[in-house]
Design a protein around this motif. Structure first.
Motif, short mmCIF file in Angstrom:
data_model
loop_
_atom_site.label_atom_id
_atom_site.label_comp_id
_atom_site.label_asym_id
_atom_site.label_seq_id
_atom_site.Cartn_x
_atom_site.Cartn_y
_atom_site.Cartn_z
N ALA A 560 -55.15 -15.94 0.02
CA ALA A 560 -54.94 -17.36 0.36
C ALA A 560 -54.30 -17.46 1.75
CB ALA A 560 -54.05 -18.01 -0.69
N ILE A 561 -54.83 -18.37 2.56
CA ILE A 561 -54.26 -18.58 3.91
C ILE A 561 -52.82 -19.07 3.73
CG2 ILE A 561 -54.45 -19.94 6.02
CD1 ILE A 561 -57.47 -20.03 5.49
N PRO A 562 -51.84 -18.38 4.36
CA PRO A 562 -50.44 -18.73 4.13
C PRO A 562 -50.12 -20.18 4.54
CG PRO A 562 -50.64 -16.62 5.25
CD PRO A 562 -51.99 -17.25 5.28
N GLY A 579 -58.95 -23.03 0.87
CA GLY A 579 -57.83 -22.31 1.43
C GLY A 579 -57.79 -20.84 1.06
N VAL A 580 -58.85 -20.30 0.47
CA VAL A 580 -58.86 -18.91 0.03
C VAL A 580 -60.02 -18.18 0.69
CG1 VAL A 580 -59.03 -17.34 -1.92
CG2 VAL A 580 -57.79 -19.50 -2.17
N LEU A 581 -59.70 -16.99 1.24
CA LEU A 581 -60.73 -16.13 1.82
C LEU A 581 -61.14 -15.10 0.76
CD1 LEU A 581 -59.03 -15.46 5.26
CD2 LEU A 581 -60.96 -16.98 4.85
N ASN A 613 -47.10 -13.80 2.43
CA ASN A 613 -48.53 -13.63 2.12
C ASN A 613 -48.73 -12.42 1.20
OD1 ASN A 613 -51.46 -12.39 3.20
ND2 ASN A 613 -51.39 -14.57 2.74
N VAL A 614 -49.50 -12.65 0.13
CA VAL A 614 -49.91 -11.60 -0.81
C VAL A 614 -51.41 -11.73 -1.03
CG1 VAL A 614 -49.74 -10.71 -3.16
CG2 VAL A 614 -47.69 -11.49 -1.98
N ALA A 615 -52.14 -10.60 -1.03
CA ALA A 615 -53.59 -10.58 -1.28
C ALA A 615 -53.88 -9.95 -2.65
CB ALA A 615 -54.32 -9.83 -0.18
N GLN A 616 -55.12 -10.14 -3.12
CA GLN A 616 -55.54 -9.56 -4.40
C GLN A 616 -56.88 -8.83 -4.21
OE1 GLN A 616 -54.78 -13.11 -4.41
NE2 GLN A 616 -52.65 -12.51 -4.79
N ALA A 617 -57.05 -7.77 -5.00
CA ALA A 617 -58.31 -7.02 -5.00
C ALA A 617 -58.71 -6.75 -6.45
CB ALA A 617 -58.18 -5.71 -4.24
N ALA A 618 -60.04 -6.75 -6.73
CA ALA A 618 -60.56 -6.51 -8.08
C ALA A 618 -61.92 -5.80 -7.98
CB ALA A 618 -60.68 -7.81 -8.86
N SER A 619 -62.38 -5.25 -9.13
CA SER A 619 -63.70 -4.61 -9.20
C SER A 619 -64.27 -4.81 -10.59
CB SER A 619 -63.62 -3.12 -8.88
OG SER A 619 -62.97 -2.42 -9.94
N ASP A 620 -65.55 -4.35 -10.78
CA ASP A 620 -66.15 -4.44 -12.11
C ASP A 620 -65.38 -3.61 -13.12
OD1 ASP A 620 -68.12 -6.07 -11.09
OD2 ASP A 620 -69.57 -4.44 -10.81
N PRO A 676 -53.74 -22.67 -5.52
CA PRO A 676 -52.91 -22.56 -4.30
C PRO A 676 -53.05 -23.77 -3.35
CG PRO A 676 -54.16 -20.55 -4.69
CD PRO A 676 -54.73 -21.58 -5.56
N ASN A 677 -53.86 -24.73 -3.73
CA ASN A 677 -54.12 -25.89 -2.87
C ASN A 677 -53.09 -26.97 -3.14
OD1 ASN A 677 -55.14 -27.92 -1.30
ND2 ASN A 677 -57.22 -27.83 -2.18
#
Length: 746
Positions: A560-562, A579-581, A613-620, A676-677
């Protein structure tokens, strides 16, 4: 026999014996000595018999074939003068015309057929002629050095006993070799006829000198001689050997003796009006016929053997002057009696009680017909074969799997069940697999198998037999859990009732377990902790790494853009949505790292806060993972916000914030959103929370209107100044019990 063959291995408890034989032959089939069937060979010469209940081991099938020809009557005609007599072969029940004539020795007194009907023995003044009934020729003559009279075949041994009246003895002849075995001496008794008990243990002779002799048929010893009758001629035994009938010629009677006791005793004497020559039973032993050759006219008397009384009304009238010999086909219906006398033989009917027309056979120059016997050729052949029954099966299992198993994904074990024979694997055979801990059983199935799982144990039972040299499979689907190790050993075993080889009943399968893991690290320029001011640029770098042992697919990164920043650009290029990349990376090999980045510009806020700022990552294969937190402090404006926090407590959210100073601050409002909006946020406070003064203060509020568990809540703090200007702080996010400190927006 065509099957089974000698030494053949039968692998089922049932089989079929087949073969060829003479059409119409009667077969007696024995399995290991026990009769299992009696069959008649069909017109093509084929036969078959099913065998059931075969057990493990060797077995012998024996087949005895019997071919029985139509019965024929052989009777000897004694001709006038000292010359050879003639043996006639007839079927008097059908025609009076002889089928054959055979020249035999002179003064032929006795005719005796062998048990198998293949030989007829004719007693005459020099011995015994042996006649082959197949060719109707004399094979040989057994010289007995004296006149022979009536005889009898032993019921179980190959022996002919024939009376030699003038020599006071009975000759014993081996019919297999046509040689004389010896003699039974009967001093002065002049034996005329001899018969055997049905079991062959005793022989009885009728003696002209008014007696009956009892002889041990094995040793030939004379056990007793009983003064019975007068001028005794012929003997006859009933079916069970309990009664002996004697024609007492000089007594005009039939003497009935009880032979169930030894020595025999006289039961009764049946008087008749004239001398009695011959006796014969009908085939069912319900009537006894006696020839009275000197009656006027000659007749055949009928006696009821149950009462030993003559049935006078059934007397059969004769058509000849001297009825001596009587014969009834023992394999016939008993409705025709053949009587022999001087000059011809005649067929009589017990039904009409008289002669049957056109059934008289005339013999030229005949002095008399004294004896006859029915012969029914009975040819036998025996075949046997020994075969083996092997009901065991060498059943084995082989366990495999395809590829490595991955935590959270289906993995399939295949158990191959092979029957190496020789017999079929039976229904009810059980395959058992205790699946290692950490693998969750999802399914188990196989064609011809009924499978069920109880905890970690999978049991499959065969619903169909598996033939020799056949293979079937069972498949077990599992899902590895995160708790499982890097490898497991899975064992499957089989239990079959007839398995003869336990060495291949179990098989182990080593399986590698791959653990998917995804890590995300966030860094920035300027570095984390560096203060920024309005107009500055912050570049964020997101390093996504496959930290597990399994390849990853469907990898995505989200950030999410801070707050208090404006988006500039991203690499790879993506555009913010709400607001999310979001970057779709796709596949990520084990140990591989993929980096994405984006830039933001710091907006003028006018407060001393931090841009977080915190990012997230995921996979199958993995759930969403958070990166590390980056904080960039910002110069102060109207207030100095020391902290802004949210904590889940008992299903509610506890909100706290602390200010170091407050300049022209009227009070505060709180807003909440599930995204986050901030534009989607709703106000939580029902009234303004008043400022605690220029030196700042500590604030607290509990949001009781949320319902746990929700996925995520974001909170914003709105400062309202005395001039009406507002400044925004946050959001602070509550997600998975993780709390994020605020960024700042105005």
């Amino acid at each position: 026999m065509t099957s089974p063959t000698a030494g053949q291995v039968v692998t089922t408890p049932t089989s079929t014996v087949t073969g060829t034989a003479t059409a119409g032959a009667v077969l007696t089939v024995r399995l290991d000595g026990t009769v299992v069937a009696t069959v008649t060979v069909d017109g093509t010469g084929q036969w078959s018999v099913p065998l059931t209940g075969l057990t493990q081991g060797n077995h012998t099938v024996t087949v005895e074939a019997v071919v029985e020809r139509p019965s024929r009557l052989y009777w000897a005609a004694m001709l006038d003068g000292q010359r050879p007599d003639t043996l006639y072969v007839t079927d008097p029940t059908v025609s009076a015309t002889p089928l054959a004539t055979i020249s035999v020795g002179s003064d032929a007194d006795g005719v005796t057929a062998s048990r198998d009907g293949l030989r007829v023995y004719v007693s005459h003044e020099h011995g015994v002629d042996v006649v082959d009934t197949t060719t109707n020729t004399v094979l040989t003559t057994i010289d007995l050095a004296g006149h022979t009279h009536l005889g009898s075949i032993h019921p179980t041994r190959n022996e002919l006993w024939v009376a030699q009246r003038d020599l006071n003895r009975i000759a014993r002849v081996d019919t297999a070799t046509n040689t004389v075995l010896g003699f039974v001496a009967l001093a002065g008794e002049k034996p005329h006829d001899v018969v055997f008990a049905p079991d062959g243990s005793r022989a009885y002779s009728s003696n002209i000198e008014n007696s009956i002799s009892v002889i041990d048929a094995t040793s030939g010893a004379v056990l007793s001689t009983l003064p019975i009758g007068n001028n005794n001629r012929r003997l006859l035994m009933n079916q069970d050997g309990s009664r002996l009938y004697v024609t007492a010629y000089g007594q005009n009677a039939v003497v009935v003796m009880d032979t169930s006791v030894q020595p025999p005793t006289v039961v009764t004497t049946i008087p008749l009006q004239s001398p009695v020559e011959d006796l014969v039973f009908n085939p069912d032993f319900s009537r006894l016929y006696a020839s009275l050759p000197e009656a006027s006219p000659p007749v055949i008397a009928v006696i009821d053997p149950a009462t030993n009384v003559r049935v006078t009304a059934d007397t059969i009238r004769g058509s000849m002057t001297d009825i001596r010999d009587l014969a009834i086909d023992p394999w016939g219906t008993g409705e025709q009696i053949v009587g022999g006398n001087a000059g011809f033989s005649q067929v009589y009917s017990p039904v009409t009680r008289g002669p049957i027309p056109d059934r008289q056979t005339t013999v030229a120059d005949s002095f008399r017909i004294y004896d006859s016997d029915w012969a029914r050729q009975r040819e036998t052949a025996t075949a046997s074969v020994t075969f083996a029954v092997d009901l065991t099966a060498d059943v084995g299992v082989h366990k495999t799997h395809a590829g490595d198993f991955v935590v959270g994904q289906d993995g399939v074990y295949t158990i191959a069940i092979t029957n190496h024979g020789p017999a079929a694997m039976p229904v009810g055979t059980v395959v058992e697999d205790v699946v290692p801990t950490g693998l969750t059983v999802v399914a188990a199935q196989g064609t011809g198998w009924a499978c069920a799982a109880s905890g970690q144990t999978v049991t499959c039972s065969a619903t169909a037999a598996l033939p020799a040299l056949a293979t079937s499979t069972v498949q077990i689907t599992v899902i590895p859990q995160a708790s499982v190790g890097d490898s497991v050993i899975n064992r499957a075993c089989i239990t079959a009732a007839n398995d003869a080889n336990p060495t291949n009943d179990c098989d182990d399968d080593l399986t590698t377990i791959l653990h998917p893991s995804l890590g995300i690290v966030k860094r920035s320029t300027p570095p984390n902790g560096t203060a920024v001011a309005a107009g500055n640029t912050i570049t964020y770098f997101l390093d996504v790494t496959n930290t597990g042992t399994a390849p990853l697919t469907g990898v995505t990164v989200r950030d999410a853009i801070p707050e208090a920043t404006a988006f500039i650009a991203a690499d790879p290029v993506v555009a913010p949505v709400d607001g999310v990349l979001t970057w779709v990376i796709g596949d990520l090999a084990v140990g591989a790292t993929q980096t994405v980045q984006f830039q933001v510009r710091v907006l003028p806020i006018g407060t001393t806060v931090a841009i977080r700022n915190v990012a997230q990552a995921a996979s199958d294969q993995t759930s969403e993972q958070d990166s590390n937190l980056l904080i960039h402090p910002f110069d102060p404006t109207s207030i100095s916000l020391v902290s802004f926090d949210a904590v889940i407590m008992g299903g509610m959210v506890d909100l706290r914030w602390v200010t170091g100073s407050e300049v022209n601050t009227l009070g505060f409002h709180l807003y909440r959103s599930t995204t986050p909006n901030r534009n989607e946020a709703t106000r939580v406070t029902t009234s303004l929370i008043p400022s605690q003064g220029a030196t700042g203060g500590s604030y607290h509020m509990t949001d009781v209107s949320v319902v746990a568990p929700l996925g995520q809540w974001s909170y914003w703090l709105e400062e309202i100044e005395l001039t009406g200007q507002t400044t925004w702080y946050g959001p602070v996010t509550v997600r998975m019990h993780t709390i994020y400190s605020p960024a700042v927006m105005r």
